[in-house]
Write an enzyme that holds these catalytic residues in place. Structure first.
Site, PDB file in Angstrom:
ATOM      1  N   VAL A 266       7.992  52.372   0.295  1.00 13.72           N
ATOM      2  CA  VAL A 266       7.516  52.305   1.675  1.00 13.72           C
ATOM      3  C   VAL A 266       7.815  50.917   2.244  1.00 13.72           C
ATOM      4  O   VAL A 266       7.498  49.896   1.619  1.00 13.72           O
ATOM      5  CB  VAL A 266       5.995  52.590   1.725  1.00 13.72           C
ATOM      6  CG1 VAL A 266       5.432  52.336   3.115  1.00 13.72           C
ATOM      7  CG2 VAL A 266       5.715  54.029   1.292  1.00 13.72           C
ATOM      8  N   CYS A 267       8.426  50.878   3.421  1.00 10.10           N
ATOM      9  CA  CYS A 267       8.757  49.603   4.069  1.00 10.10           C
ATOM     10  C   CYS A 267       7.474  48.834   4.390  1.00 10.10           C
ATOM     11  O   CYS A 267       6.598  49.337   5.105  1.00 10.10           O
ATOM     12  CB  CYS A 267       9.530  49.863   5.358  1.00 10.10           C
ATOM     13  SG  CYS A 267       9.812  48.369   6.322  1.00 10.10           S
ATOM     14  N   ILE A 268       7.389  47.622   3.879  1.00  3.54           N
ATOM     15  CA  ILE A 268       6.160  46.843   4.055  1.00  3.54           C
ATOM     16  C   ILE A 268       5.958  46.447   5.519  1.00  3.54           C
ATOM     17  O   ILE A 268       4.830  46.490   6.030  1.00  3.54           O
ATOM     18  CB  ILE A 268       6.146  45.625   3.099  1.00  3.54           C
ATOM     19  CG1 ILE A 268       4.773  44.967   3.091  1.00  3.54           C
ATOM     20  CG2 ILE A 268       7.218  44.619   3.442  1.00  3.54           C
ATOM     21  CD1 ILE A 268       4.592  43.964   1.953  1.00  3.54           C
TER      22      ILE A 268
END
Lengths: 119, 131
Positions: free
Chosen positions: B78-80
């Site tokens: 998941v893209c932070i």
């Protein structure tokens, strides 16, 4: 590294999509990838002169675009047909070169990776 | 062949996850490998813990389908940057920002955008599933 084409086709202030695409392009550039950015469809609104993001509590998109050369992202193109369709006169200081549909076809064909091609 | 995938849509509002999961099953049936699945834009909500699948969609419980993918050792990343502003945080980010709860499902990991680029660079093909 592969060469990357980032296509931004959504309007800059309607959602965070365009801004997040631009962030991804900058990260790819930080990784020393060769990065090209193409604005098309409603994405051409990003080049509208005299933007003021603060009017809607957002960052000014044009300022982020102006930072691209600092990331050595210097291949910047905009779809000429989309500019005409939306009657946008691109701010020349942002350095995006208008491109024909045939040239975009060649650009996509010559890119190893296209990000944002479908959205 | 090795594939890097990106999912851009939220669960049950876009069909991005359904398409990606079916594609993953097809890739595996054909003997291909998956480098990483990256969740970007509203796709980060795929990793939100505590989703309750409506009974009418019982055969399409997305979190269970993602769990099956994770169980095979495929990284669900998941893209932070997209995640934390939407409240999708792991315990480290919860602590850093003093938030009430960690909301990321344990099958997913929170990573930087650089991991998208690294996955694409290591893969033979990149396919994204827009919202």
């Amino acid at each position: 590294m592969k060469n990357y084409l980032f296509i931004i086709s959504r309007a800059p202030y309607a959602s965070s999509h365009a801004f997040e695409q631009l962030e991804a392009a900058m990260v790819a550039a930080v990784f020393d990838a060769s990065v090209t950015v193409l604005l098309r469809d409603e994405g051409v609104w990003a080049l509208q002169p005299r933007q003021e993001g603060s009017a809607t509590q957002q960052n000014t998109f044009a300022k982020a675009l102006a930072a691209l050369p600092a990331y050595e992202v210097e291949q910047l193109y905009v779809c000429r047909a989309s500019l005409n369709k939306h009657s946008v006169s691109a701010d020349p200081s942002l350095g995006f070169e208008p491109m024909s549909l045939a040239a975009q076809q060649r650009l996509i064909d010559s890119s190893d990776v296209v990000i944002g091609g479908q959205s | 062949m090795k594939y890097a995938l990106a999912v851009h849509g939220a669960p049950y509002s876009s069909n991005a996850a359904e398409h990606a999961l079916s594609f993953i099953e097809a890739l595996q049936a054909c003997g291909h490998d998956i480098e990483r699945v990256f969740f970007f834009h509203e796709g980060v909500y795929q990793g939100l813990n505590g989703q309750v699948t409506p009974q009418s969609l019982h055969d399409n419980a997305l979190q269970a389908r993602w769990a099956a993918v994770a169980a095979q050792g495929i990284e669900l990343a998941v893209c932070i940057a997209s995640g934390i502003k939407r409240g999708v945080v792991d315990s480290a980010e919860q602590e850093r920002y003093d938030l009430p709860a960690a909301t990321l499902h344990t099958d997913f990991t929170l990573v930087g955008l650089g991991q998208l680029i690294a996955a694409i660079d290591n893969a033979d093909r990149y396919v994204e599933f827009p919202a």
